[in-house]
Design a protein around this motif. Structure first.
Motif: not given
Length: 92
Positions: A29-32, A34-36, A45-47
């Motif tokens: 969820s944090r990575a999603v 941060k994708c902005g 993109a999440v990876c």
């Protein structure tokens, strides 16, 4: 988690399941976030955001010929052989 990222096909579903198992929902969820983007990000993109290469989760393919495969190919070659001639077909 499919409500957070784009899941277009079965491969994406397997990738998402792998990410959830190896990274966890909270980190995912944090990575999603941060994708902005204002839309759902692609899993690739999440990876990248996580610093993880997209795993190759497809089914392993056999590289060696099996007896049944050889029999099938022989049958096909027989069907392609010109009728009534001892000549071999142009198709191999």
């Amino acid at each position: 988690m499919e409500h957070l990222v784009r899941v277009l096909d079965e491969r994406d579903r397997r990738t998402l399941a792998w990410l959830r198992e190896h990274v966890g929902d909270a980190e995912l969820s944090r990575a999603v976030m941060k994708c902005g983007t204002t839309t759902k990000p692609y899993l690739s993109a999440v990876c990248r955001q996580l610093g993880i290469a997209v795993p190759q989760l497809g089914a392993a393919r056999r590289r060696q010929s099996t007896a049944s495969a050889q029999q099938s190919l022989a049958a096909i070659r027989g069907m392609l052989k010109p009728p009534g001639s001892g000549q071999t077909s142009l198709v191999r």
